[in-house]
Design an enzyme around this catalytic site. Sequence first.
Site, PDB file in Angstrom:
ATOM      1  N   ASP A  11       1.005  -1.257   0.032  1.00  0.00           N
ATOM      2  CA  ASP A  11      -0.111  -0.057  -0.070  1.00  0.00           C
ATOM      3  C   ASP A  11       0.853   1.309   0.005  1.00  0.00           C
ATOM      4  OD1 ASP A  11      -2.287  -1.570   0.192  1.00  0.00           O
ATOM      5  OD2 ASP A  11      -1.742  -1.834   2.251  1.00  0.00           O
ATOM      6  N   HIS A  62      26.875  10.398 -12.077  1.00  0.00           N
ATOM      7  CA  HIS A  62      25.401  10.502 -11.495  1.00  0.00           C
ATOM      8  C   HIS A  62      25.470   9.342 -10.116  1.00  0.00           C
ATOM      9  CE1 HIS A  62      22.813  12.477 -14.790  1.00  0.00           C
ATOM     10  NE2 HIS A  62      23.837  13.553 -13.950  1.00  0.00           N
ATOM     11  N   ASP A 103      25.990  17.417  -5.342  1.00  0.00           N
ATOM     12  CA  ASP A 103      25.200  18.110  -6.256  1.00  0.00           C
ATOM     13  C   ASP A 103      23.583  17.884  -5.720  1.00  0.00           C
ATOM     14  OD1 ASP A 103      23.601  18.551  -8.634  1.00  0.00           O
ATOM     15  OD2 ASP A 103      24.923  17.401  -9.919  1.00  0.00           O
ATOM     16  N   ASP A 141      19.830  23.646  -9.260  1.00  0.00           N
ATOM     17  CA  ASP A 141      20.820  22.481  -9.439  1.00  0.00           C
ATOM     18  C   ASP A 141      22.045  23.081  -8.926  1.00  0.00           C
ATOM     19  OD1 ASP A 141      22.046  20.242 -10.531  1.00  0.00           O
ATOM     20  OD2 ASP A 141      21.500  20.736 -12.563  1.00  0.00           O
ATOM     21  N   HIS A 170      30.921  15.259 -19.549  1.00  0.00           N
ATOM     22  CA  HIS A 170      29.411  15.696 -19.737  1.00  0.00           C
ATOM     23  C   HIS A 170      29.628  16.984 -20.521  1.00  0.00           C
ATOM     24  CE1 HIS A 170      30.221  18.182 -16.319  1.00  0.00           C
ATOM     25  NE2 HIS A 170      30.563  17.365 -15.530  1.00  0.00           N
ATOM     26  N   HIS A 210      22.861  22.630 -18.796  1.00  0.00           N
ATOM     27  CA  HIS A 210      21.452  22.168 -19.665  1.00  0.00           C
ATOM     28  C   HIS A 210      20.271  23.142 -19.134  1.00  0.00           C
ATOM     29  CE1 HIS A 210      20.424  21.036 -15.503  1.00  0.00           C
ATOM     30  NE2 HIS A 210      21.844  20.289 -15.549  1.00  0.00           N
ATOM     31  N   HIS A 239      16.511  18.894 -15.825  1.00  0.00           N
ATOM     32  CA  HIS A 239      17.035  18.929 -17.121  1.00  0.00           C
ATOM     33  C   HIS A 239      15.512  19.576 -17.801  1.00  0.00           C
ATOM     34  CE1 HIS A 239      20.637  16.061 -16.589  1.00  0.00           C
ATOM     35  NE2 HIS A 239      20.589  17.032 -15.801  1.00  0.00           N
ATOM     36  N   GLU A 263      28.441  24.136 -15.543  1.00  0.00           N
ATOM     37  CA  GLU A 263      28.938  23.088 -14.812  1.00  0.00           C
ATOM     38  C   GLU A 263      30.037  22.168 -15.139  1.00  0.00           C
ATOM     39  OE1 GLU A 263      26.371  19.648 -14.249  1.00  0.00           O
ATOM     40  OE2 GLU A 263      24.811  20.717 -15.280  1.00  0.00           O
ATOM     41  N   TYR A 310      37.389  14.914 -13.882  1.00  0.00           N
ATOM     42  CA  TYR A 310      37.126  13.626 -13.088  1.00  0.00           C
ATOM     43  C   TYR A 310      38.391  12.686 -13.694  1.00  0.00           C
ATOM     44  CZ  TYR A 310      32.669  15.622 -13.211  1.00  0.00           C
ATOM     45  OH  TYR A 310      31.470  16.722 -13.302  1.00  0.00           O
ATOM     46  N   ARG A 330      33.456  19.060  -9.580  1.00  0.00           N
ATOM     47  CA  ARG A 330      32.527  19.980 -10.559  1.00  0.00           C
ATOM     48  C   ARG A 330      32.007  21.091  -9.783  1.00  0.00           C
ATOM     49  NH1 ARG A 330      29.472  16.064 -11.699  1.00  0.00           N
ATOM     50  NH2 ARG A 330      27.465  16.111 -10.215  1.00  0.00           N
ATOM     51  N   GLU A 353      28.966  23.974 -10.272  1.00  0.00           N
ATOM     52  CA  GLU A 353      27.741  24.276 -11.139  1.00  0.00           C
ATOM     53  C   GLU A 353      26.879  25.162 -10.362  1.00  0.00           C
ATOM     54  OE1 GLU A 353      24.974  20.759 -10.968  1.00  0.00           O
ATOM     55  OE2 GLU A 353      24.086  21.729 -12.692  1.00  0.00           O
TER      56      GLU A 353
END
Length: 443
Positions: free
Chosen positions: A39, A246, A263, A274, A353, A357, A364, A387, A391, A409, A411
Amino acid sequence: MIKSQVPEYFRKRRDSLMKANSAAAFILPANPEYVRNNDVHYPFRQDTNLYYLTGFDEPESCLVLAPTGLESPAYQVVLFVRERVREREIWEGERYGVDRSAKIFGADLCFPIHELGKQLPGLLKHAESVHYSLGRDAETDRVVLRALEEQRSSQGRSGRGLLPLLDSRPVVGELRLRKGPEEADLLRRAGKVSALAHKTLMEQVRPGWNEFEVEALVNFTMRKNGSERLGYDSIIAGGRNATCLHYRANNEPLRDGDLLLVDAGGECDYYTADITRTFPVGRTFTSEQAQIYDIVLKAQKECVAMTRPGLTIEQLYDHAARVMMEGVEALGLLKVPAAKFISEAGHKALFPHGIGHWLGMDVHDSGIYKLGGAARKLEAGMCFTIEPGLYFQPDDAQWPEKYRGIGIRIEDDILVTPEGCEVLTAGAPKERAEIEALRAGSR
Ligand code: GLY
Ligand code: MN
Ligand code: MN
């Protein structure tokens, strides 16, 4: 919470959509609800386009915008909603129901959701095309396709086929791409709350915390300051986990000497931030971490400084790639000149990357990136992220051992203005000295 009214801008958005697509009908169903087990459901969030055009946030609903064939009103707003059922409301909470939905959300007609199939053929009478996103929910697809066939056959021997079916997403997406003043305000709010959450982490995180404790503090700080939910699952990546773009496990302990990449962005009334920041788990950056951080920060700040109407996201990507690869070259890490490294796509091992965006109600966000094959020029009112990141994969033998496992990173969220841009997330520190000062005070 039951709203008593919604702002006028929802009606203005419907008017803009229907003015630009005058003979088109739009069918925009709610997001499906997903059962987790027995449930228990996953949290429900309304379909973004339905919310954008109504402010209506209940599941099991559908918005239909239907041309009337008249000059005025040129279209009807029709909402299909859940009926009020006392037993269900005792278990799940109050519902708007048919009568209140019409009044509060400005619908001309409102029906129980189970009448969608019955009402649709009539509502499509004056439409020359139908905008609906096939493939998201098989049951609604079936209802819509049957309505198209019923609408066709109701015309007798006309020789006509089914109304053309088009995806609603790119059309509504184009409207959403240019943010109005009320949207800019919500994005500003989301940016501010989210920046505060990142700053709070820099003040409070300690070596030995688990990544999920950091995640809990992000959630708490966002919500404590007015963000009702997060725009996406936070990435809380200590040490080498930051090289997974990610990363979502968020379940390892943080070690002094490592970096922590976070992030995370919160939503305010369906508009999200973001933000990524990377800072030491301990007090200071090691010298290798500082070298790489400074390269990423230089690229990020230069991209922000360049942003203005007329520029493209592609130009920003090229600039960031060049600055970062020249930085890496200056450290003596490249065997070929930076320009050659980029032209041979070698830089993708370090910067895999894009530079950013569209950002808005979805992290996104909607909006077409290329027009006629060419990168789209930025316009005032568009919002996007900048961003860049570097890496060094832990197992990539082309880099000296001491750099492997470093992932950084930075951003920010950027609103394009007529003169340049506004950084919506400027409250999250990114200067190395400022971060180290906050870390020094963290214990
Ligand atoms: N938070 C996902 C991204 O930065 O695109
Ligand atoms: Mn992003
Ligand atoms: Mn992000």
